[in-house]
Design a protein around this motif. Structure first.
Motif, PDB file in Angstrom:
ATOM      1  N   ILE A  29     -11.284  55.758  51.418  1.00 31.53           N
ATOM      2  CA  ILE A  29     -10.192  56.311  50.617  1.00 31.53           C
ATOM      3  C   ILE A  29     -10.563  56.259  49.136  1.00 31.53           C
ATOM      4  O   ILE A  29     -10.411  57.245  48.394  1.00 31.53           O
ATOM      5  N   SER A  30     -11.071  55.119  48.706  1.00 33.04           N
ATOM      6  CA  SER A  30     -11.455  54.945  47.300  1.00 33.04           C
ATOM      7  C   SER A  30     -12.531  55.929  46.881  1.00 33.04           C
ATOM      8  O   SER A  30     -12.495  56.486  45.781  1.00 33.04           O
ATOM      9  N   ARG A  31     -13.508  56.162  47.769  1.00 35.34           N
ATOM     10  CA  ARG A  31     -14.600  57.101  47.448  1.00 35.34           C
ATOM     11  C   ARG A  31     -14.063  58.510  47.225  1.00 35.34           C
ATOM     12  O   ARG A  31     -14.492  59.212  46.305  1.00 35.34           O
ATOM     13  N   HIS A  32     -13.139  58.924  48.068  1.00 32.35           N
ATOM     14  CA  HIS A  32     -12.573  60.271  47.933  1.00 32.35           C
ATOM     15  C   HIS A  32     -11.781  60.405  46.630  1.00 32.35           C
ATOM     16  O   HIS A  32     -11.844  61.448  45.958  1.00 32.35           O
ATOM     17  N   ILE A  33     -11.051  59.360  46.270  1.00 31.30           N
ATOM     18  CA  ILE A  33     -10.278  59.405  45.029  1.00 31.30           C
ATOM     19  C   ILE A  33     -11.215  59.445  43.820  1.00 31.30           C
ATOM     20  O   ILE A  33     -11.011  60.217  42.876  1.00 31.30           O
ATOM     21  N   HIS A  34     -12.283  58.637  43.864  1.00 28.15           N
ATOM     22  CA  HIS A  34     -13.258  58.647  42.768  1.00 28.15           C
ATOM     23  C   HIS A  34     -13.940  60.005  42.663  1.00 28.15           C
ATOM     24  O   HIS A  34     -14.232  60.478  41.549  1.00 28.15           O
ATOM     25  N   LEU A  35     -14.171  60.642  43.809  1.00 28.71           N
ATOM     26  CA  LEU A  35     -14.793  61.965  43.819  1.00 28.71           C
ATOM     27  C   LEU A  35     -13.902  62.983  43.106  1.00 28.71           C
ATOM     28  O   LEU A  35     -14.380  63.778  42.278  1.00 28.71           O
ATOM     29  N   LEU A  36     -12.604  62.943  43.398  1.00 30.64           N
ATOM     30  CA  LEU A  36     -11.677  63.870  42.738  1.00 30.64           C
ATOM     31  C   LEU A  36     -11.536  63.556  41.253  1.00 30.64           C
ATOM     32  O   LEU A  36     -11.449  64.472  40.425  1.00 30.64           O
ATOM     33  N   GLU A  37     -11.523  62.273  40.919  1.00 26.43           N
ATOM     34  CA  GLU A  37     -11.409  61.905  39.503  1.00 26.43           C
ATOM     35  C   GLU A  37     -12.624  62.389  38.722  1.00 26.43           C
ATOM     36  O   GLU A  37     -12.510  62.783  37.559  1.00 26.43           O
ATOM     37  N   GLY A  38     -13.776  62.384  39.394  1.00 31.21           N
ATOM     38  CA  GLY A  38     -14.969  62.931  38.755  1.00 31.21           C
ATOM     39  C   GLY A  38     -14.877  64.433  38.628  1.00 31.21           C
ATOM     40  O   GLY A  38     -15.290  65.023  37.615  1.00 31.21           O
ATOM     41  N   GLN A  39     -14.305  65.080  39.651  1.00 31.90           N
ATOM     42  CA  GLN A  39     -14.169  66.540  39.633  1.00 31.90           C
ATOM     43  C   GLN A  39     -13.215  66.992  38.532  1.00 31.90           C
ATOM     44  O   GLN A  39     -13.477  67.981  37.825  1.00 31.90           O
ATOM     45  N   TYR A  40     -12.106  66.267  38.351  1.00 35.39           N
ATOM     46  CA  TYR A  40     -11.123  66.644  37.334  1.00 35.39           C
ATOM     47  C   TYR A  40     -11.364  65.936  36.002  1.00 35.39           C
ATOM     48  O   TYR A  40     -10.678  66.218  35.017  1.00 35.39           O
ATOM     49  N   ASN A  41     -12.326  65.017  36.008  1.00 31.49           N
ATOM     50  CA  ASN A  41     -12.702  64.285  34.793  1.00 31.49           C
ATOM     51  C   ASN A  41     -11.502  63.569  34.163  1.00 31.49           C
ATOM     52  O   ASN A  41     -11.263  63.642  32.951  1.00 31.49           O
ATOM     53  N   CYS A  42     -10.735  62.894  35.029  1.00 31.58           N
ATOM     54  CA  CYS A  42      -9.584  62.134  34.545  1.00 31.58           C
ATOM     55  C   CYS A  42      -9.141  61.162  35.617  1.00 31.58           C
ATOM     56  O   CYS A  42      -9.496  61.296  36.789  1.00 31.58           O
ATOM     57  N   ALA A  43      -8.372  60.164  35.217  1.00 32.62           N
ATOM     58  CA  ALA A  43      -7.811  59.207  36.176  1.00 32.62           C
ATOM     59  C   ALA A  43      -6.582  59.822  36.846  1.00 32.62           C
ATOM     60  O   ALA A  43      -5.751  60.457  36.184  1.00 32.62           O
ATOM     61  N   LEU A  44      -6.471  59.629  38.165  1.00 24.90           N
ATOM     62  CA  LEU A  44      -5.342  60.160  38.917  1.00 24.90           C
ATOM     63  C   LEU A  44      -4.275  59.094  39.173  1.00 24.90           C
ATOM     64  O   LEU A  44      -3.102  59.418  39.357  1.00 24.90           O
ATOM     65  N   PHE A  45      -4.705  57.827  39.195  1.00 28.26           N
ATOM     66  CA  PHE A  45      -3.779  56.724  39.416  1.00 28.26           C
ATOM     67  C   PHE A  45      -4.016  55.643  38.361  1.00 28.26           C
ATOM     68  O   PHE A  45      -5.116  55.525  37.816  1.00 28.26           O
ATOM     69  N   GLU A  46      -2.988  54.869  38.106  1.00 25.52           N
ATOM     70  CA  GLU A  46      -3.128  53.709  37.248  1.00 25.52           C
ATOM     71  C   GLU A  46      -2.446  52.521  37.911  1.00 25.52           C
ATOM     72  O   GLU A  46      -1.451  52.685  38.614  1.00 25.52           O
ATOM     73  N   ARG A  47      -3.015  51.350  37.708  1.00 26.75           N
ATOM     74  CA  ARG A  47      -2.477  50.145  38.337  1.00 26.75           C
ATOM     75  C   ARG A  47      -1.353  49.567  37.496  1.00 26.75           C
ATOM     76  O   ARG A  47      -1.413  49.508  36.287  1.00 26.75           O
ATOM     77  N   LYS A  48      -0.298  49.096  38.205  1.00 26.59           N
ATOM     78  CA  LYS A  48       0.819  48.390  37.589  1.00 26.59           C
ATOM     79  C   LYS A  48       1.016  47.104  38.379  1.00 26.59           C
ATOM     80  O   LYS A  48       1.737  47.077  39.383  1.00 26.59           O
ATOM     81  N   GLY A  49       0.325  46.038  37.935  1.00 26.63           N
ATOM     82  CA  GLY A  49       0.375  44.791  38.694  1.00 26.63           C
ATOM     83  C   GLY A  49      -0.336  44.965  40.016  1.00 26.63           C
ATOM     84  O   GLY A  49      -1.518  45.334  40.056  1.00 26.63           O
TER      85      GLY A  49
END
Length: 300
Positions: free
Chosen positions: A32-52
């Protein structure tokens, strides 16, 4: 067509959880993490941010999520429309229904079976929720259509009449109450009754009708409150008290004689069930299913 990474992102965004997305998609959390990192690289931005210990969508992530939801819906409609044009029996797609307990247990199963025989490649999922949760799920596009009892209509959704049902008073055949043809409302107040839990549609319908006779649900001699129609039915079968249950839930027991209906003078409890859809919804599969279900009820 949406890529696997986009589908993973949609699942994570819907649950706001990597672990829940992994369980839903039957893949590992590192995947799951790899796919999210792949999209973040594709869009060149963070898609999620951690809150605690939790995550939430970034502003850009939320924008992408909304567009991907629309894209997924378009993809689903294309799949259904193209396959239907080839041959209706070959129509492929999926449909998510949200239904109240009475509908999901006693009304919709036989209709789903008949519909599946007509369109065997349609994948149908039914979730059992109360009315409030079904409306929320519908508006958030977690389900395609809701089927619930409706007392007061709201402007946020569209309504199509489905069917009606009664809530009736029943007792076990061994109960002394089975020998009575009927009870007056005053006799009801002195009778031990078993009720559904607070929040139940059955209890709400009973409460509403009692109120018309200036009787509060708290005026009844409640012996027990049980969560779930089947739990209450099984209790009544084993006990001597009176219970209020949907007529469709006790049809077999009334025919077999295990349960007996006890008429309460001046108390007629009827519920109307409606299909709930989003305003402007034009997905043909939803329309086909509603028309089919209404036809099945009319032919019963």
């Amino acid at each position: 067509m949406l890529s696997l990474s986009h589908l993973v992102f949609l699942e994570v965004a819907a649950n706001l959880s990597f672990s829940k997305a992994a369980k839903a998609l039957y893949i590992s959390q590192p995947a799951i993490s790899r796919h999210i990192h792949l999209l973040e690289g594709q869009y060149n931005c963070a898609l999620f941010e951690r809150k605690g210990n939790s995550i939430q969508l970034t502003v850009i992530g939320d924008t992408i999520y909304k567009y991907l939801q629309e894209a997924k819906e378009i993809q689903r409609k294309i799949q259904f429309e193209v396959s239907t044009l080839k041959q209706e029996a070959e129509a492929a797609g999926n449909l998510k229904l949200g239904a109240s307990t009475t509908v999901s247990l006693y009304i919709i199963p036989s209709i789903l079976s008949s519909f599946h025989q007509t369109m065997p490649k349609i994948d149908i999922q039914v979730v059992n929720r109360n009315t409030e949760n079904i409306i929320t799920a519908l508006l958030n596009k977690h389900i395609d259509v809701g089927i619930v009892e409706v007392e007061n209509k709201i402007n946020l959704v569209n309504y199509d009449y489905f069917t009606s049902d009664k809530v009736i008073a029943v007792c076990a055949s061994k109960s002394h109450l089975a020998k009575k043809a009927s009870l007056t409302l005053q006799e009801l107040l002195k009778t031990n009754v078993a009720l559904r839990e607070v929040g139940s549609g059955t209890l709400s319908a009973l409460t509403r009708e009692l109120r018309k006779n200036d009787i509060s649900i708290s005026d009844l001699t409640a012996k027990v409150r049980l969560g779930g129609t089947e739990a209450l039915k099984n209790f009544i079968l084993a006990d001597l008290s009176l219970g209020f249950l949907p007529q469709k839930a006790v049809t077999k027991e009334l025919i077999s004689g295990d349960l007996v209906e006890v008429h309460i003078e001046g108390l007629e409890i009827k519920r109307d069930f409606f299909f709930l859809t989003r305003p402007g919804e034009n997905f043909d599969l939803i329309k086909k299913f509603i028309r089919f279900s209404q036809g099945q009820i009319q032919n019963q």
